[in-house]
Motif scaffolding. Structure first.
Motif, PDB file in Angstrom:
ATOM      1  N   GLY A  96       0.857  -1.190   0.000  1.00 56.23           N
ATOM      2  CA  GLY A  96       0.000   0.000   0.000  1.00 56.23           C
ATOM      3  C   GLY A  96       0.885   1.228   0.000  1.00 56.23           C
ATOM      4  O   GLY A  96       2.082   1.156   0.340  1.00 56.23           O
ATOM      5  N   SER A  97       0.314   2.369  -0.374  1.00 56.13           N
ATOM      6  CA  SER A  97       1.168   3.566  -0.356  1.00 56.13           C
ATOM      7  C   SER A  97       1.476   3.974   1.086  1.00 56.13           C
ATOM      8  O   SER A  97       2.442   4.685   1.336  1.00 56.13           O
ATOM      9  N   ASP A  98       0.698   3.484   2.040  1.00 53.91           N
ATOM     10  CA  ASP A  98       1.037   3.746   3.445  1.00 53.91           C
ATOM     11  C   ASP A  98       2.432   3.215   3.769  1.00 53.91           C
ATOM     12  O   ASP A  98       3.229   3.877   4.434  1.00 53.91           O
ATOM     13  N   LEU A 101       5.014   5.349   1.893  1.00 57.09           N
ATOM     14  CA  LEU A 101       5.189   6.644   2.569  1.00 57.09           C
ATOM     15  C   LEU A 101       5.959   6.475   3.883  1.00 57.09           C
ATOM     16  O   LEU A 101       6.864   7.260   4.186  1.00 57.09           O
ATOM     17  N   TYR A 122      -3.781  14.315   4.718  1.00 56.17           N
ATOM     18  CA  TYR A 122      -3.859  12.901   5.097  1.00 56.17           C
ATOM     19  C   TYR A 122      -3.359  12.759   6.537  1.00 56.17           C
ATOM     20  O   TYR A 122      -2.228  13.141   6.842  1.00 56.17           O
ATOM     21  N   TYR A 125       0.316  11.521   8.074  1.00 58.37           N
ATOM     22  CA  TYR A 125       1.635  12.173   8.020  1.00 58.37           C
ATOM     23  C   TYR A 125       2.158  12.522   9.410  1.00 58.37           C
ATOM     24  O   TYR A 125       3.315  12.262   9.734  1.00 58.37           O
ATOM     25  N   ALA A 162      -0.112  16.113  -0.497  1.00 62.88           N
ATOM     26  CA  ALA A 162      -1.006  15.202  -1.210  1.00 62.88           C
ATOM     27  C   ALA A 162      -1.645  16.014  -2.327  1.00 62.88           C
ATOM     28  O   ALA A 162      -2.217  17.077  -2.085  1.00 62.88           O
ATOM     29  N   ALA A 166      -6.186  15.370   0.428  1.00 57.95           N
ATOM     30  CA  ALA A 166      -7.243  14.650   1.138  1.00 57.95           C
ATOM     31  C   ALA A 166      -7.286  15.205   2.565  1.00 57.95           C
ATOM     32  O   ALA A 166      -6.233  15.505   3.109  1.00 57.95           O
ATOM     33  N   ASP A 192       2.139  12.933  -2.768  1.00 61.15           N
ATOM     34  CA  ASP A 192       1.283  11.765  -2.580  1.00 61.15           C
ATOM     35  C   ASP A 192       0.111  11.875  -3.559  1.00 61.15           C
ATOM     36  O   ASP A 192      -0.792  12.684  -3.377  1.00 61.15           O
ATOM     37  N   ALA A 194      -2.352   9.741  -4.397  1.00 62.04           N
ATOM     38  CA  ALA A 194      -3.329   8.665  -4.217  1.00 62.04           C
ATOM     39  C   ALA A 194      -4.565   8.846  -5.111  1.00 62.04           C
ATOM     40  O   ALA A 194      -5.178   7.876  -5.535  1.00 62.04           O
ATOM     41  N   TYR A 195      -4.920  10.111  -5.397  1.00 64.36           N
ATOM     42  CA  TYR A 195      -6.164  10.383  -6.142  1.00 64.36           C
ATOM     43  C   TYR A 195      -5.934  11.008  -7.507  1.00 64.36           C
ATOM     44  O   TYR A 195      -6.883  11.460  -8.152  1.00 64.36           O
ATOM     45  N   SER A 220      -5.131   1.331  -4.377  1.00 63.72           N
ATOM     46  CA  SER A 220      -6.319   1.210  -3.532  1.00 63.72           C
ATOM     47  C   SER A 220      -7.533   1.959  -4.055  1.00 63.72           C
ATOM     48  O   SER A 220      -8.658   1.589  -3.762  1.00 63.72           O
ATOM     49  N   LYS A 221      -7.316   3.039  -4.791  1.00 67.55           N
ATOM     50  CA  LYS A 221      -8.455   3.838  -5.230  1.00 67.55           C
ATOM     51  C   LYS A 221      -8.741   3.627  -6.708  1.00 67.55           C
ATOM     52  O   LYS A 221      -9.749   3.037  -7.059  1.00 67.55           O
ATOM     53  N   ARG A 229      -3.328  -4.434  -1.021  1.00 68.53           N
ATOM     54  CA  ARG A 229      -2.288  -3.599  -0.420  1.00 68.53           C
ATOM     55  C   ARG A 229      -1.085  -3.440  -1.357  1.00 68.53           C
ATOM     56  O   ARG A 229      -0.039  -4.072  -1.178  1.00 68.53           O
ATOM     57  N   ILE A 230      -1.227  -2.596  -2.337  1.00 67.98           N
ATOM     58  CA  ILE A 230      -0.094  -2.291  -3.226  1.00 67.98           C
ATOM     59  C   ILE A 230       0.014  -0.782  -3.410  1.00 67.98           C
ATOM     60  O   ILE A 230      -0.951  -0.113  -3.768  1.00 67.98           O
TER      61      ILE A 230
HETATM   62  C1  PLP Z   1      -5.811   6.206   0.687  1.00 63.93           C
HETATM   63  C2  PLP Z   1      -4.608   7.096   0.832  1.00 63.93           C
HETATM   64  C3  PLP Z   1      -3.328   6.581   1.037  1.00 63.93           C
HETATM   65  C4  PLP Z   1      -3.075   5.153   1.374  1.00 63.93           C
HETATM   66  O1  PLP Z   1      -3.398   4.265   0.476  1.00 63.93           O
HETATM   67  P1  PLP Z   1      -2.964   2.760   0.575  1.00 63.93           P
HETATM   68  O2  PLP Z   1      -2.232   2.561  -0.692  1.00 63.93           O
HETATM   69  O3  PLP Z   1      -4.237   2.006   0.648  1.00 63.93           O
HETATM   70  O4  PLP Z   1      -2.076   2.530   1.759  1.00 63.93           O
HETATM   71  C5  PLP Z   1      -2.266   7.445   1.042  1.00 63.93           C
HETATM   72  N1  PLP Z   1      -2.436   8.767   0.917  1.00 63.93           N
HETATM   73  C6  PLP Z   1      -3.648   9.294   0.762  1.00 63.93           C
HETATM   74  C7  PLP Z   1      -3.790  10.772   0.637  1.00 63.93           C
HETATM   75  C8  PLP Z   1      -4.769   8.474   0.733  1.00 63.93           C
HETATM   76  O5  PLP Z   1      -5.987   9.018   0.640  1.00 63.93           O
END
Ligand code: PLP
Length: 362
Positions: A96-98, A101, A122, A125, A162, A166, A192, A194-195, A220-221, A229-230
């Motif tokens: 996951g990006s968690d 990060l 997010y 952080y 981000a 978010a 970041d 993610a979106y 994830s999104k 979890r990638i």
């Molecule tokens: C959902 C999200 C993540 C984490 O995503 P994962 O890949 O599911 O761990 C990271 N940063 C932001 C801003 C997110 O919204």
């Protein structure tokens, strides 16, 4: 023995507790066990993973799982490098990006100067910064929830932005992102994304120009695979090498076999990815119109969620009303944003049900 027993009875801390790394953990949105709810609280994709993933799943040979997975994650890294037209040396993958990060914070933020990120962003952080004892400064977003690049030009130990942000959903133009990277050449800047697939311009093309830029992404999104979890990241070769050194000093086998093979399969299906993200964006745009008609206020969203408040109804009130009607959204009980609800974009049908429910209360 008895002294210890007495201390425990009195609720006093034991001496070993002085050496515990105490942290206040991040709290993810709930994953309710109840069936038949409309789940719009964690920004998951409402559409199934690509058919390529189903096919790869059918071809799995469980006997392979006797062995350790490939520590270099080459099948997954190659699929990502191919999709984005970069070299595999520019790609890092994690759980996951968690995880990506967290590894990036550990690797790149080792200065005595504070790292910078917005006050509303997010909420992981500050948790990682606390965990690693990284000093940090949270910079207030402007009242319209935008980021002012000027605020990120002082001395610092690194920057995390981000984009889109978010939980606000607000995007920053690439020129502003570049301005932040350019004025922070002596530290690492993490973007970041993610979106990003739902409507912002990626900083990916800038990795060749700025060796201090790390762009972080997730499955994830936009790729409908939160459960696998990638996450992945792009950066110059040197930056990625430092990340890999830290990762291999932590856990060689972060990525399990299903993540590698199914993740690679998902990445190969460009058409499905484009179709499903376009559908989410289309639903979001329609939803914005309907939400505005009900009197909700929100900054324009470039993500797969809308962050909205109603001038006459409290966030808590709407949240609880929706919950009792089987619709779960997310609310953050935090300064500046406690009246807002973060509503993930589901299917058209789910959004229609949400709109009908909202009509009953506002
Ligand atoms: C959902 C999200 C993540 C984490 O995503 P994962 O890949 O599911 O761990 C990271 N940063 C932001 C801003 C997110 O919204």
């Amino acid at each position: 023995m008895t002294a210890d027993y007495d201390r425990l009875q009195k609720g006093e801390s034991m001496s070993w507790e002085e050496n515990v790394r105490k942290v206040v953990p991040y709290v993810p949105g709930e994953q309710p066990k109840i069936k038949n709810i409309i789940k719009l609280n964690t920004n998951e994709n409402p559409y199934s993973p690509s058919p390529f993933v189903y096919k790869a799943y059918e071809e799995v040979d469980l006997d392979d799982y006797r062995k350790y997975p490939d520590p270099t994650c080459s099948v997954l890294v190659d699929s990502i490098a191919d999709f984005y037209g970069v070299k595999k040396e520019n790609v890092f993958v994690g759980v996951g990006s968690d995880d990506v990060l967290a590894m990036a914070f550990l690797t790149f933020f080792n200065s005595d100067k504070p790292i910078l990120f917005p006050d509303i962003t997010y909420s992981f952080y500050d948790v990682w910064a606390d965990l690693y004892r990284i000093p940090y400064k949270q910079i207030p977003l402007k009242d319209d929830f935008t980021i002012d690049p000027e605020d990120y030009k002082g001395e610092n130990g690194g920057v995390v932005i981000a984009n889109p942000n978010a939980p606000t959903g607000v995007k920053l133009p690439l020129e502003a992102i570049e301005e932040i990277i350019k004025s922070n050449r002596d530290v690492v800047v993490i973007v970041d994304e993610a979106y990003v697939d739902f409507g912002a311009e990626s900083a990916l093309p800038l990795i060749d120009k700025y060796d201090n830029l790390l762009v972080v992404r997730t499955y994830s999104k936009s790729r409908s695979l939160a459960g696998l979890r990638i996450g992945y990241a792009f950066g110059c070769e040197k930056l990625i090498k430092y990340l890999l050194d830290a990762k291999f000093s932590f856990n060689s086998y972060t990525m399990n076999m299903p993540s590698l093979t199914l993740g690679a399969a998902a990445m190969r299906d460009r058409e499905y990815f484009e179709k499903t993200t376009a559908k989410v964006v289309e639903t979001r745009e329609r939803f914005k119109v309907e939400l505005r008609a009900l009197g909700f206020e929100f900054a324009d969203s470039a993500t797969n969620f809308v962050f909205a408040r109603h001038p006459e109804r409290s966030g808590k009130e709407i949240f609880e009303y929706l919950r009792s009607n089987g619709i779960i959204v997310r609310r953050f009980d935090k300064p500046r944003i406690s009246e807002y609800l973060r509503i993930s974009i589901g299917t058209d049908e789910e959004m229609d049900k949400l709109i009908s429910a909202l009509k009953e209360i506002v």
